[in-house]
Design a protein around this motif. Structure first.
Motif, PDB file in Angstrom:
ATOM      1  N   ASN A   1       2.587  42.889 -13.441  1.00  0.00           N
ATOM      2  CA  ASN A   1       3.079  41.545 -13.196  1.00  0.00           C
ATOM      3  C   ASN A   1       3.893  41.527 -11.907  1.00  0.00           C
ATOM      4  N   PHE A   2       3.703  40.474 -11.151  1.00  0.00           N
ATOM      5  CA  PHE A   2       4.466  40.247  -9.926  1.00  0.00           C
ATOM      6  C   PHE A   2       5.340  39.021 -10.140  1.00  0.00           C
ATOM      7  N   VAL A   3       6.655  39.182  -9.920  1.00  0.00           N
ATOM      8  CA  VAL A   3       7.612  38.097 -10.108  1.00  0.00           C
ATOM      9  C   VAL A   3       8.483  37.997  -8.863  1.00  0.00           C
ATOM     10  N   SER A   4       8.596  36.798  -8.323  1.00  0.00           N
ATOM     11  CA  SER A   4       9.410  36.615  -7.112  1.00  0.00           C
ATOM     12  C   SER A   4       9.825  35.154  -7.025  1.00  0.00           C
ATOM     13  N   THR A   5      10.949  34.927  -6.352  1.00  0.00           N
ATOM     14  CA  THR A   5      11.407  33.557  -6.111  1.00  0.00           C
ATOM     15  C   THR A   5      10.761  32.956  -4.880  1.00  0.00           C
ATOM     16  N   LEU A   6      10.070  33.807  -4.101  1.00  0.00           N
ATOM     17  CA  LEU A   6       9.381  33.342  -2.906  1.00  0.00           C
ATOM     18  C   LEU A   6       7.906  33.713  -3.021  1.00  0.00           C
ATOM     19  N   ILE A   7       7.061  32.740  -2.769  1.00  0.00           N
ATOM     20  CA  ILE A   7       5.634  33.019  -2.896  1.00  0.00           C
ATOM     21  C   ILE A   7       5.158  33.976  -1.817  1.00  0.00           C
TER      22      ILE A   7
ATOM     23  N   GLN B   1      39.535  20.060 -13.569  1.00  0.00           N
ATOM     24  CA  GLN B   1      38.155  20.504 -13.672  1.00  0.00           C
ATOM     25  C   GLN B   1      37.265  19.551 -12.879  1.00  0.00           C
ATOM     26  N   THR B   2      36.483  20.140 -11.969  1.00  0.00           N
ATOM     27  CA  THR B   2      35.593  19.332 -11.135  1.00  0.00           C
ATOM     28  C   THR B   2      34.172  19.846 -11.303  1.00  0.00           C
ATOM     29  N   ALA B   3      33.276  18.957 -11.589  1.00  0.00           N
ATOM     30  CA  ALA B   3      31.874  19.356 -11.785  1.00  0.00           C
ATOM     31  C   ALA B   3      31.242  19.692 -10.458  1.00  0.00           C
ATOM     32  N   ALA B   4      30.454  20.776 -10.443  1.00  0.00           N
ATOM     33  CA  ALA B   4      29.764  21.195  -9.214  1.00  0.00           C
ATOM     34  C   ALA B   4      28.274  20.885  -9.359  1.00  0.00           C
ATOM     35  N   ALA B   5      27.646  20.669  -8.289  1.00  0.00           N
ATOM     36  CA  ALA B   5      26.211  20.378  -8.314  1.00  0.00           C
ATOM     37  C   ALA B   5      25.430  21.611  -8.759  1.00  0.00           C
ATOM     38  N   GLY B   6      24.415  21.440  -9.552  1.00  0.00           N
ATOM     39  CA  GLY B   6      23.607  22.549 -10.038  1.00  0.00           C
ATOM     40  C   GLY B   6      22.705  23.100  -8.949  1.00  0.00           C
ATOM     41  N   ASN B   7      22.327  24.412  -9.124  1.00  0.00           N
ATOM     42  CA  ASN B   7      21.408  25.075  -8.206  1.00  0.00           C
ATOM     43  C   ASN B   7      20.028  25.164  -8.859  1.00  0.00           C
ATOM     44  N   SER B   8      18.992  24.858  -8.129  1.00  0.00           N
ATOM     45  CA  SER B   8      17.613  24.929  -8.618  1.00  0.00           C
ATOM     46  C   SER B   8      16.889  26.043  -7.890  1.00  0.00           C
ATOM     47  N   VAL B   9      16.303  26.970  -8.672  1.00  0.00           N
ATOM     48  CA  VAL B   9      15.640  28.138  -8.094  1.00  0.00           C
ATOM     49  C   VAL B   9      14.186  28.170  -8.603  1.00  0.00           C
ATOM     50  N   GLY B  10      13.227  28.276  -7.700  1.00  0.00           N
ATOM     51  CA  GLY B  10      11.831  28.408  -8.093  1.00  0.00           C
ATOM     52  C   GLY B  10      11.455  29.852  -8.336  1.00  0.00           C
ATOM     53  N   GLN B  11      10.596  30.087  -9.306  1.00  0.00           N
ATOM     54  CA  GLN B  11      10.154  31.449  -9.632  1.00  0.00           C
ATOM     55  C   GLN B  11       8.643  31.457  -9.796  1.00  0.00           C
ATOM     56  N   TYR B  12       8.003  32.425  -9.176  1.00  0.00           N
ATOM     57  CA  TYR B  12       6.546  32.555  -9.208  1.00  0.00           C
ATOM     58  C   TYR B  12       6.188  33.856  -9.897  1.00  0.00           C
TER      59      TYR B  12
END
Length: 448
Positions: free
Chosen positions: A332-338, A131-142
């Motif tokens: 409501n408007f939701v997106s990961t990109l502004i 088992q090898t730990a993987a780096a986490g992903n960070s996602v922005g949401q607007y």
């Protein structure tokens, strides 16, 4: 598509159609406890005319009829500095603001939202059974959006509340007018009471001088042997009693002056009213007709408006039996990109009416309706009693005016008789003293 559009229009149109309903009794001004007679009991015949509401008219500076410059300057300060009047004016502004606040409930409420979130996730992967730990992903949401909430006044609850608060604001305006009139009339009353005190003080000063002269005459009579020490003691008693009244009158005048200071919103140290004579002529104001009293008294207007306010609250209480209908809408408007936040494919919207009501409340709404009706009955009784009290006060004033005119004539006759008695008494005392002075040498010669 056409059917869907019609359905949406029906959703909006149905509440608007239903909003024409209005539960609760419409206000009808009840008659007073006793219909007013064509004239006052204490006055002569006066023609009767129908009443027209005039409680809001400007009555002007009514105190100018006395033609007193000092009084006019003092009354002008009432509107500026009287603290009770300022409190009533603030209460009126509160009532007007409450009307505007209630009126805003007829219109939709529009809000907005906005948010920025940073979401992260972590995972693991297997390599050669390890088992090898993987780096986490960070996602922005607007996110951004707007909301609309509109309570449809189907049963008239909001409109009845506006009606009630508007009548209460009018009652508050009448209370303000009543407070202003009360402060002005109290100031005028205290001012002329002070002037009467000045007049009494001058009269007492003259009486003290007269009693001092009388006491001196009696003293001379005692020295001449034509009066006894009892007569001198009585003259001294009258003299000292009058001096005591003169001192007490100074306290009375000071109290009137302090009352005037409080009415103009100042401390007693800030107000000093110079001594002045009474006006030569006091104007007499006609009482008018009973119907005019209902038109011009602000306390009657306030009681009547409170009655209208209580009547509208019955409709508010009855509207609680029916469900509330609210129109809600949101987008409501939701997106990961502004950059793509406000594109149509990022939007999520909803619209539709909402119904909410109370099924069982243990008799709470019925009790509230009974309370509103009882409050209205109380307001009606208060209004009728206010009218009765107003007629009583006018009749009292007219009777007092009529009796005081008779008393004035009697007092003038008494003053005339007293002055004549004083003149004769002084002449008699002087004659007695003269005779005593003339007889003294004869008596001495006879003794010698």
């Amino acid at each position: 598509m056409k059917n869907g559009l019609m359905n949406r229009l029906a959703i909006f149109a149905l509440p608007l159609i239903l909003s024409s309903c209005l539960v609760g009794p419409d206000y009808v001004k009840p008659p007073t406890a006793t219909p007013p007679a064509p004239e006052y009991k204490e006055t002569s015949d006066i023609n009767f005319r129908p009443a027209t509401p005039r409680d809001s008219i400007d009555r002007g500076p009514w105190w100018n009829i006395y033609g007193d410059g000092a009084l006019e300057q003092l009354v002008a300060q009432v509107d500026v500095s009287n603290q009770n009047l300022k409190a009533q004016e603030a209460a009126y502004r509160q009532a007007v603001a409450l009307v505007r606040q209630t009126q805003s409930s007829l219109y939709p409420t529009i809000g907005y939202t906005g948010a920025v979130n940073q979401n992260s996730s972590s995972g693991s992967r297997s390599t050669a059974g390890l088992q090898t730990a993987a780096a986490g992903n960070s996602v922005g949401q607007y996110a951004s959006g707007g909301t609309l909430t509109w309570e449809i006044d189907v049963w008239g609850r909001i409109r009845r509340s506006i009606e009630s608060n508007s009548a209460a604001a009018q009652a508050s305006a009448a209370d303000l007018a009543a407070a202003r009139l009360s402060a002005q009339s109290s100031l005028v009353t205290n001012y002329f009471s002070l002037r009467v005190s000045d007049q009494r003080r001058r009269l007492l000063e003259a009486s003290v001088a007269a009693y001092a002269r009388s006491m001196q005459i009696v003293q001379n009579q005692v020295n001449a042997g034509v009066a006894s020490r009892v007569d001198l003691t009585q003259a001294q008693t009258l003299y000292e009693q009058t001096r005591a009244q003169l001192v007490a009158e100074g306290v009375t005048r000071a109290q009137y002056e302090h009352a005037i200071a409080a009415l103009v919103g100042k401390t007693p140290a800030e107000i000093s009213v110079a001594t002045a004579p009474l006006p030569p002529e006091v104007p007499t104001i006609d009482g008018g007709v009973p119907s005019a009293l209902l038109e011009r008294r602000p306390d009657i207007a306030a009681a009547e408006r409170q009655m209208a306010s209580a009547n509208a609250q019955i409709g508010v209480a009855q509207a609680a039996y029916y469900p509330d209908i609210t129109l809600n809408a949101s987008i409501n408007f939701v997106s990961t990109l502004i950059s793509t936040l406000f594109q149509i494919n990022s939007a999520v919207w909803s619209v539709g009416p909402q119904l909410a009501g109370t099924l069982v409340d243990g008799g709470g709404r019925a009790a509230q309706a009974d309370r509103a009706r009882a409050s209205y009955d109380q307001a009606v009784a208060t209004y009728r009693q206010t009218v009765i009290t107003a007629f009583q006060q006018v009749e009292d004033s007219l009777a007092q005016q009529r009796v005081l005119l008779q008393q004035e004539a009697v007092q003038r006759a008494a003053v005339t008789a007293a002055r004549e008695a004083e003149r004769l008494s002084i002449k008699s005392a002087e004659f007695q003293l003269f005779c005593a002075c003339c007889l003294m040498p004869v008596i001495y010669m006879a003794i010698a």
